[in-house]
Design an enzyme around this catalytic site. Sequence first.
Site, short mmCIF file in Angstrom:
data_model
loop_
_atom_site.label_atom_id
_atom_site.label_comp_id
_atom_site.label_asym_id
_atom_site.label_seq_id
_atom_site.Cartn_x
_atom_site.Cartn_y
_atom_site.Cartn_z
N ILE A 47 0.85 -1.20 0.00
CA ILE A 47 0.00 0.00 0.00
C ILE A 47 0.87 1.24 0.00
O ILE A 47 0.64 2.19 -0.75
CB ILE A 47 -0.94 0.00 1.23
CG1 ILE A 47 -1.91 -1.19 1.17
CG2 ILE A 47 -1.72 1.31 1.31
CD1 ILE A 47 -2.73 -1.36 2.44
N TYR A 55 -5.83 0.66 -8.50
CA TYR A 55 -5.18 0.71 -7.19
C TYR A 55 -5.08 -0.70 -6.59
O TYR A 55 -4.00 -1.12 -6.15
CB TYR A 55 -6.02 1.62 -6.29
CG TYR A 55 -5.50 1.84 -4.89
CD1 TYR A 55 -4.58 2.84 -4.62
CD2 TYR A 55 -5.96 1.08 -3.82
CE1 TYR A 55 -4.12 3.08 -3.33
CE2 TYR A 55 -5.51 1.30 -2.52
CZ TYR A 55 -4.59 2.31 -2.29
OH TYR A 55 -4.14 2.53 -1.01
N GLN A 78 2.34 1.82 -3.46
CA GLN A 78 1.33 2.34 -4.38
C GLN A 78 1.05 3.81 -4.10
O GLN A 78 0.86 4.61 -5.02
CB GLN A 78 0.05 1.52 -4.28
CG GLN A 78 -1.14 2.08 -5.03
CD GLN A 78 -0.94 2.12 -6.53
OE1 GLN A 78 -0.13 1.38 -7.08
NE2 GLN A 78 -1.67 2.99 -7.21
N GLU A 79 1.04 4.18 -2.83
CA GLU A 79 0.70 5.55 -2.47
C GLU A 79 1.82 6.53 -2.79
O GLU A 79 1.58 7.63 -3.30
CB GLU A 79 0.37 5.62 -0.97
CG GLU A 79 -0.90 4.89 -0.56
CD GLU A 79 -2.16 5.60 -1.01
OE1 GLU A 79 -2.06 6.68 -1.64
OE2 GLU A 79 -3.25 5.09 -0.73
N SER A 80 3.06 6.17 -2.47
CA SER A 80 4.14 7.18 -2.54
C SER A 80 5.46 6.67 -3.08
O SER A 80 6.43 7.44 -3.13
CB SER A 80 4.40 7.73 -1.13
OG SER A 80 5.01 6.73 -0.32
#
Length: 499
Positions: free
Chosen positions: A306, A436, A309-311
């Site tokens: 996660i 996502y 994927q986010e940053s």
Amino acid sequence: MLTAIKHAPHKALISLCAVLVVAGCSQPSTLQEIRDEGVLHVITRLSPSIYIEGQEGPSGYDYELAKLLADELGVELRVRVASDNTEILSVLDKNYAHIGMAGLSPQPALEGRYKTVSIGIAAQSMLVYHRELDRPESLAELAGKTIHVAADSNHEFRLNAAKQAHDGLQWQVHSGLDAAGVLARVESGEFPYAMVSSNELDLNHVFFPMVKEAFAVGETTDLAWFFPATQDNSLSNAVEAFFEQRRSDGTLAQISERFYGHLDRLNYVGARTFMHHVENRLPKYEDLFRDYAEAFNMDWRLLAAIGYQESHWRPNAVSPTGVRGLMMLTRNTASHIGINNRLDAEESIQGGAKYFRIVHEKIPERIPEPDRTWFALASYNVGFGHLEDARRLTEGAGRDPDRWMDVKEFLPLLAQKEWYSKTRFGYARGHEPVIYVQNIRRYYDVLSRLNAPLEQEPEQAEQFVRIEGAEKARPDTGAAEGDLRAALPRELGMIPPTL
């Protein structure tokens, strides 16, 4: 009768056997023997497409179906892990297992040796080559060059068929190598050209970015389970009926989506970038991912996926919409879960884990894993209300609102007025949570395999062992599919920092 047995024992026994046969006491069928013993014996090999053991236990497309079959028969599943397909076929020839799961298609050379039942996955033989070479357009261009293949694979019979039309076509068969071992040698340049099955290439490609796909050889064929020819048809007929039922009720499609539905999410550039960050960025935060994942009862590799994927594991990341930090929390979310500094890596990871746990607990408990986690990821991204809108649309269309493979088709409709106007929470960029979730699934897969437990050497080569302690044999792959570390080139940043 007793007198007859005393004076003519052989004739009496023959007569008694004849009576028993007439009375219906003949040799039990294979299926009945399995039920009587209470065990279904399966021989397989390590491969993410078939069977693999991770920290959560055994998994794999074939394994999941074999477990369902054993449950339906009311027996225990016992799995023996062979070193390669050659051993699997040998075990079947000796009738030492009921089913062989080898990732093979029926082949002319194997006709008569085994019975087969299609398992719902089709594959082709794919010619692959090292990225620095010119791409071959046909087998004719490879005349005089060696194509490398694993022994007892789906490829030799296709090459034999092609040889009649292509003079100079030659190949080398490698005993003890699996798909990962072949691809590792193409990656290193040792094998300029090779052939692997398309489904195994899809599952392994991310680990070998220097391997390129050239073209398919032969037709697409169904993969199958193999049964000893000495068995009667009772088990193979039962398995065929089992697959037909699972195809009709959607189980095959759901399991296929679980293992193959997200494999297109990392291209060459994305794979190299991800592996580079695994080596250079992940070590800084891995302990935090582990600690807070444990604190909130989740898999640290999922939490790390996660975060990527986010940053891309950047603690100072800031988006145009105002979300910030390694886990890209919104201001409202951070305030709600008690996070003061979103740009502090530890607070961000703690907040991400806490928020995911909150979201996950909102998903109905009746939804089984892994779908419940995938729904939670979609909710983490788009919001629980929009996810519920998509689930209602799914149900209204007669599909299953508790299956991710169905709901992911309806989420993108939330961006279309004719659909979102019928929902409670209105417009959403519904394609984004689908991407996502699929991306995180792929990152998680890679992290899981990079951090898979090392295999143990088998104690007894001919012993069947319960699934909880399944026997393993390490093939001479250079990188067994359950232990990819040796195959991942260090210059690409593909060695996991810790295991």
